[in-house]
Design an enzyme around this catalytic site. Structure first.
Site, mmCIF file in Angstrom:
data_model
loop_
_atom_site.group_PDB
_atom_site.id
_atom_site.type_symbol
_atom_site.label_atom_id
_atom_site.label_comp_id
_atom_site.label_asym_id
_atom_site.label_seq_id
_atom_site.Cartn_x
_atom_site.Cartn_y
_atom_site.Cartn_z
ATOM 1 N N GLU A 1 -21.763 18.252 -10.696
ATOM 2 C CA GLU A 1 -23.051 18.759 -10.215
ATOM 3 C C GLU A 1 -24.061 17.634 -10.188
ATOM 4 O OE1 GLU A 1 -24.866 22.088 -12.306
ATOM 5 O OE2 GLU A 1 -22.938 23.135 -12.401
ATOM 6 N N GLU B 1 -20.712 22.988 -18.859
ATOM 7 C CA GLU B 1 -21.880 22.704 -19.695
ATOM 8 C C GLU B 1 -21.932 23.525 -20.976
ATOM 9 O OE1 GLU B 1 -25.515 22.935 -17.492
ATOM 10 O OE2 GLU B 1 -24.957 21.333 -16.138
HETATM 11 C C1 PNW Z 1 -26.905 23.637 -14.598
HETATM 12 N N1 PNW Z 1 -31.683 22.675 -18.911
HETATM 13 O O1 PNW Z 1 -27.755 24.366 -15.410
HETATM 14 C C2 PNW Z 1 -25.844 24.637 -14.227
HETATM 15 O O2 PNW Z 1 -24.517 24.207 -14.373
HETATM 16 C C3 PNW Z 1 -26.070 25.301 -12.916
HETATM 17 O O3 PNW Z 1 -25.528 26.587 -12.969
HETATM 18 C C4 PNW Z 1 -27.558 25.298 -12.588
HETATM 19 O O4 PNW Z 1 -27.873 26.063 -11.472
HETATM 20 C C5 PNW Z 1 -27.965 23.845 -12.414
HETATM 21 O O5 PNW Z 1 -27.625 23.071 -13.562
HETATM 22 C C6 PNW Z 1 -29.441 23.655 -12.126
HETATM 23 O O6 PNW Z 1 -30.217 24.114 -13.198
HETATM 24 C C7 PNW Z 1 -28.720 23.878 -16.255
HETATM 25 O O7 PNW Z 1 -32.677 23.425 -19.110
HETATM 26 C C8 PNW Z 1 -29.760 24.729 -16.567
HETATM 27 O O8 PNW Z 1 -31.581 21.582 -19.485
HETATM 28 C C9 PNW Z 1 -30.749 24.337 -17.452
HETATM 29 C C10 PNW Z 1 -30.682 23.077 -18.015
HETATM 30 C C11 PNW Z 1 -29.633 22.227 -17.699
HETATM 31 C C12 PNW Z 1 -28.662 22.617 -16.809
#
Ligand code: PNW
Length: 472
Positions: free
Chosen positions: A377, A172
């Site tokens: 994921e 990401e």
């Molecule tokens: C992803 N947003 O994180 C990550 O790859 C993981 O480590 C995380 O635990 C999972 O999704 C759940 O959050 C994100 O705010 C964190 O848009 C924040 C965002 C998107 C993805």
């Protein structure tokens, strides 16, 4: 997919890889053991107000010390694959120089333990724990970080390249750039438009240099190379929405797929950001470096946004509650977008549940890029509790997973080439700015005893894997 495949109901092909995912900083703990240097999350989590309750990853799930038990747990669920990430500061404490043998030894044990149990290792090189020493020299705003990443990738290819089945460079990069250097809600907590766009490019460059370094050092013959993106999916609310969605797509998606998969930054992205930069940090030859052949595209998906163009009157809405992607993260022309609250239902993150968008996204990506897709994921946080009998009845998570596995199945029926699904997450863990307050695991972690308890969703998933069909 063939008609034959459709006739069998909600079954998945024998080659489809069912697994689960984690990330180093979120589960390992042991933050200063065996020569691990500090990462930007060790620093950021100590900044007052940055993370809920000041939680840090110092202990996390203590996976570093519980590796064998966690491997047994994966085997007991019947996982066919496990997606983990490598903590760069365990390998190079300050991001440069030779590989630390103790850091390498841990990941050797992990990979060997997976193979001994018949589980395919899917390794991510970078899931956000940048060595702090590199951040002190500019982090992802600095070109040198991408070069250092290439060296680190080479070390890992040499160390694990005879055994890892799938390599992912970055997890990401949208989050690294836009949440880390734009909204400032992730490490390193910077809020600067130009820094955000420089980070985008240097992350892309790191990906390209990383793929080349891996190809030069990996020896496993049937290896696959990938990057994991989190496509930004927006639904529109009125007749200005198409333009809002285009701007989101340029900054959020094509800023990465453009250089990685097409060898160019899209013209509309450059125009949308012209007031911030002329992109002169893109040096001659960079796009060729970034544009490397890939075998798989990793897709992380959770929810959607609702957008329209802002009319400039009153305060711009940015839906930080019920919108998956921070409205404050977007620079340039996307600053004129309003992020409106999405329709429910929501998970405990306040993220809406929208499996239909997932299905369409997968069909679209598959036809656009012609690459096999791996769901690296997907999953949901819910505030589940253990009952008196110790059982965790997380029917809401089962429901979320059932809907999203069904979406994947339907996308495959519509012709999307999808090769596997890694549920986020194997266990409850450190949810970044939310600390330990959000539980994504199919296995519960008791943060006092660190005991693991498979939730109902873990048993449901084990059944899905056994039967290769979505349980009725
Ligand atoms: C992803 N947003 O994180 C990550 O790859 C993981 O480590 C995380 O635990 C999972 O999704 C759940 O959050 C994100 O705010 C964190 O848009 C924040 C965002 C998107 C993805």
């Amino acid at each position: 997919m063939s008609d034959d495949y459709r006739q069998h109901g909600l079954t998945f092909p024998s080659s489809f890889l069912f697994g689960s995912a984690t990330a180093s900083y979120q589960i390992e703990g042991a933050a200063s053991e065996d020569g691990r240097g500090p990462s930007i999350w060790d620093t950021f989590s100590r900044k007052p107000g940055a993370v809920l309750h000041g939680h840090t990853g110092d202990v996390a799930c203590d996976h570093y010390h519980r590796l064998d038990d966690d491997l047994d747990l994966m085997q007991s669920l019947g996982l066919e694959a496990y997606r983990f990430s490598i903590a760069w500061p365990r390998i190079q404490a300050d991001g440069t120089g030779p590989a630390n043998p103790k850091g390498v030894a841990f990941y050797n044990r992990l990979v060997d333990g997976l193979l001994a149990r018949g589980i395919k290792p899917i390794a991510t090189l970078y899931h956000w724990d940048l060595p702090q020493a590199l951040e002190d020299q500019g982090g992802w705003t600095a070109r040198d970080t991408a070069l250092r990443f290439g060296d680190y990738a080479h070390h890992m290819g040499e160390a694990l390249g005879d055994r890892v089945a799938v390599w992912t460079t970055l997890n990401e990069p949208w989050c690294s750039a836009y949440l880390g250097y734009g909204a400032g809600v992730h490490a390193p907590g910077v809020t600067d438009r130009l820094a955000t766009l420089r980070a985008v490019h240097h992350l892309n460059l790191a990906h390209g240099l990383g793929i080349q370094a891996l190809r030069a050092s990996v020896t496993r013959p049937d290896v696959q190379y990938s990057a994991t993106l989190n496509p930004q999916v927006a639904r529109g609310v009125d007749d200005t929405a198409d333009e809002a969605i285009r701007r989101i797509d340029a900054l959020g998606n094509r800023a990465f797929t453009g250089p990685m998969l097409r060898g160019e930054y899209p013209a509309d992205l450059l125009a949308d950001t012209a007031a911030i930069t002329d992109w002169s940090f893109v040096l001659p030859g960079d796009l060729e470096q970034i544009h490397q052949p890939l075998d798989v595209l990793g897709v992380n998906y959770y929810s959607t946004m609702r957008v329209r163009l802002w009319d400039g009157v009153g305060e711009r809405q940015s839906a930080d509650g019920h919108g998956a992607s921070r409205g404050t993260a977007w620079p340039g022309a996307a600053e004129e977008i309003e992020f409106l609250p999405t329709d429910g239902p929501y998970t405990d993150m306040g993220w809406n549940i929208d499996p239909a968008a997932f299905e369409d996204l997968l069909v679209g990506l598959s036809s656009e890029y012609g690459l096999p897709l791996m769901i690296t994921e997907n999953g949901a946080a819910f505030p589940d509790e253990a009952d008196e009998d110790g059982r965790v009845r997380d029917a809401d998570r089962i429901d979320y997973l059932r809907q999203h596995f069904t979406a994947v199945h339907r996308a495959m029926g519509r012709g999307a080439d999808i090769v596997g699904y890694q549920v986020w997450s194997l266990m409850d863990n450190y949810e970044w700015a939310y600390g330990y307050t959000k539980r994504f695991g199919i296995v519960r972690v008791n943060y006092e005893t660190l005991e693991r308890t498979p939730k109902d969703s873990a048993h449901w998933y084990a059944q899905l894997i056994r039967e290769r069909a979505i349980p009725a």
